[in-house]
Design a protein around this motif. Structure first.
Motif, mmCIF file in Angstrom:
data_model
loop_
_atom_site.group_PDB
_atom_site.id
_atom_site.type_symbol
_atom_site.label_atom_id
_atom_site.label_comp_id
_atom_site.label_asym_id
_atom_site.label_seq_id
_atom_site.Cartn_x
_atom_site.Cartn_y
_atom_site.Cartn_z
ATOM 1 N N GLY A 118 1.359 -32.382 3.509
ATOM 2 C CA GLY A 118 2.159 -33.382 4.208
ATOM 3 C C GLY A 118 2.098 -33.296 5.719
ATOM 4 N N PRO A 119 3.003 -34.042 6.364
ATOM 5 C CA PRO A 119 3.028 -34.088 7.833
ATOM 6 C C PRO A 119 3.298 -32.726 8.478
ATOM 7 C CG PRO A 119 4.317 -35.892 6.907
ATOM 8 C CD PRO A 119 3.922 -35.004 5.764
ATOM 9 N N LEU A 120 4.169 -31.926 7.868
ATOM 10 C CA LEU A 120 4.427 -30.591 8.425
ATOM 11 C C LEU A 120 3.155 -29.751 8.364
ATOM 12 C CD1 LEU A 120 6.213 -28.408 9.644
ATOM 13 C CD2 LEU A 120 7.048 -27.893 7.329
ATOM 14 N N GLY A 121 2.431 -29.845 7.267
ATOM 15 C CA GLY A 121 1.177 -29.105 7.139
ATOM 16 C C GLY A 121 0.154 -29.523 8.170
ATOM 17 N N GLN A 122 0.080 -30.818 8.448
ATOM 18 C CA GLN A 122 -0.861 -31.303 9.461
ATOM 19 C C GLN A 122 -0.449 -30.816 10.852
ATOM 20 O OE1 GLN A 122 -3.730 -32.774 8.748
ATOM 21 N NE2 GLN A 122 -4.269 -32.747 10.912
ATOM 22 N N ARG A 123 0.841 -30.821 11.113
ATOM 23 C CA ARG A 123 1.358 -30.341 12.408
ATOM 24 C C ARG A 123 1.039 -28.857 12.587
ATOM 25 N NH1 ARG A 123 7.685 -30.571 14.057
ATOM 26 N NH2 ARG A 123 7.433 -30.021 16.238
ATOM 27 N N ILE A 124 1.212 -28.084 11.519
ATOM 28 C CA ILE A 124 0.886 -26.657 11.560
ATOM 29 C C ILE A 124 -0.608 -26.472 11.807
ATOM 30 C CG2 ILE A 124 0.722 -24.575 10.129
ATOM 31 C CD1 ILE A 124 3.434 -25.503 8.870
ATOM 32 N N PHE A 125 -1.440 -27.209 11.080
ATOM 33 C CA PHE A 125 -2.890 -27.101 11.226
ATOM 34 C C PHE A 125 -3.327 -27.379 12.666
ATOM 35 C CE2 PHE A 125 -7.162 -29.089 10.892
ATOM 36 C CZ PHE A 125 -7.860 -27.965 10.469
ATOM 37 N N GLU A 126 -2.723 -28.352 13.301
ATOM 38 C CA GLU A 126 -3.122 -28.755 14.650
ATOM 39 C C GLU A 126 -2.559 -27.853 15.751
ATOM 40 O OE1 GLU A 126 -1.824 -32.815 14.816
ATOM 41 O OE2 GLU A 126 -3.438 -33.497 13.490
ATOM 42 N N ASN A 127 -1.446 -27.152 15.482
ATOM 43 C CA ASN A 127 -0.735 -26.450 16.561
ATOM 44 C C ASN A 127 -0.464 -24.971 16.335
ATOM 45 O OD1 ASN A 127 0.039 -28.819 18.354
ATOM 46 N ND2 ASN A 127 0.808 -29.493 16.372
ATOM 47 N N ILE A 128 -0.898 -24.422 15.219
ATOM 48 C CA ILE A 128 -0.564 -23.037 14.888
ATOM 49 C C ILE A 128 -1.840 -22.239 14.644
ATOM 50 C CG2 ILE A 128 0.622 -21.559 13.197
ATOM 51 C CD1 ILE A 128 2.513 -23.170 15.066
ATOM 52 N N SER A 129 -1.874 -21.026 15.157
ATOM 53 C CA SER A 129 -3.038 -20.156 15.017
ATOM 54 C C SER A 129 -2.989 -19.361 13.712
ATOM 55 C CB SER A 129 -3.091 -19.180 16.186
ATOM 56 O OG SER A 129 -1.982 -18.294 16.113
ATOM 57 N N LYS A 130 -4.128 -18.769 13.375
ATOM 58 C CA LYS A 130 -4.187 -17.891 12.208
ATOM 59 C C LYS A 130 -3.215 -16.730 12.356
ATOM 60 C CE LYS A 130 -8.900 -18.511 10.529
ATOM 61 N NZ LYS A 130 -10.204 -17.855 10.291
ATOM 62 N N LYS B 202 12.762 -26.101 -0.454
ATOM 63 C CA LYS B 202 13.290 -26.863 0.678
ATOM 64 C C LYS B 202 13.799 -25.907 1.760
ATOM 65 C CE LYS B 202 16.425 -30.633 1.766
ATOM 66 N NZ LYS B 202 17.409 -31.595 1.270
ATOM 67 N N PHE B 203 14.479 -24.843 1.349
ATOM 68 C CA PHE B 203 14.966 -23.828 2.283
ATOM 69 C C PHE B 203 13.796 -23.208 3.049
ATOM 70 C CE2 PHE B 203 15.620 -19.235 2.949
ATOM 71 C CZ PHE B 203 16.666 -19.277 3.871
ATOM 72 N N LEU B 204 12.733 -22.821 2.319
ATOM 73 C CA LEU B 204 11.572 -22.207 2.974
ATOM 74 C C LEU B 204 10.873 -23.170 3.922
ATOM 75 C CD1 LEU B 204 9.826 -19.952 0.323
ATOM 76 C CD2 LEU B 204 11.006 -19.270 2.406
ATOM 77 N N ALA B 205 10.775 -24.442 3.536
ATOM 78 C CA ALA B 205 10.146 -25.430 4.418
ATOM 79 C C ALA B 205 10.938 -25.574 5.718
ATOM 80 C CB ALA B 205 10.020 -26.773 3.712
ATOM 81 N N ALA B 206 12.264 -25.594 5.611
ATOM 82 C CA ALA B 206 13.108 -25.691 6.811
ATOM 83 C C ALA B 206 12.951 -24.441 7.677
ATOM 84 C CB ALA B 206 14.567 -25.885 6.414
#
Length: 90
Positions: A24-36, A64-68
């Motif tokens: 989802g969108p959170l995963g895409q945001r992580i992929f674009e802005n977070i390092s290994k 849901k808790f973990l995603a938040a």
């Protein structure tokens, strides 16, 4: 050559993830802005959260808790160790 990102968690340029690690969108945001490196830090922290809170990952409220917590860890004010957490002695 490794894909580099400006990691918002580390505050510096670092090697990016090879592929999206979350949907989802959170995963895409992580992929674009977070390092290994930051992702690996999250995995360690997530393990603590799951164990200390005795989360059952087949339950929607636990996921849901973990995603938040993940969103807060990477893009929010951060997270705190669970109450009463005692790090293992090495």
């Amino acid at each position: 050559m490794a894909r580099m990102v400006q990691c918002v968690k580390l505050g510096r340029e670092a090697e990016g993830l090879d592929r999206p690690t979350y949907p989802g969108p959170l995963g895409q945001r992580i992929f674009e802005n977070i390092s290994k490196e930051a992702w690996h830090n999250w995995i360690k922290f997530q393990t603590i959260l799951v164990n200390e809170n005795r989360l059952n990952l087949s339950d929607a409220p636990a996921r849901k808790f973990l995603a938040a917590q993940m969103e807060n860890f990477f893009f929010g004010e951060g997270t705190q160790m669970p109450p009463g957490y005692v790090p293992p002695k090495n």
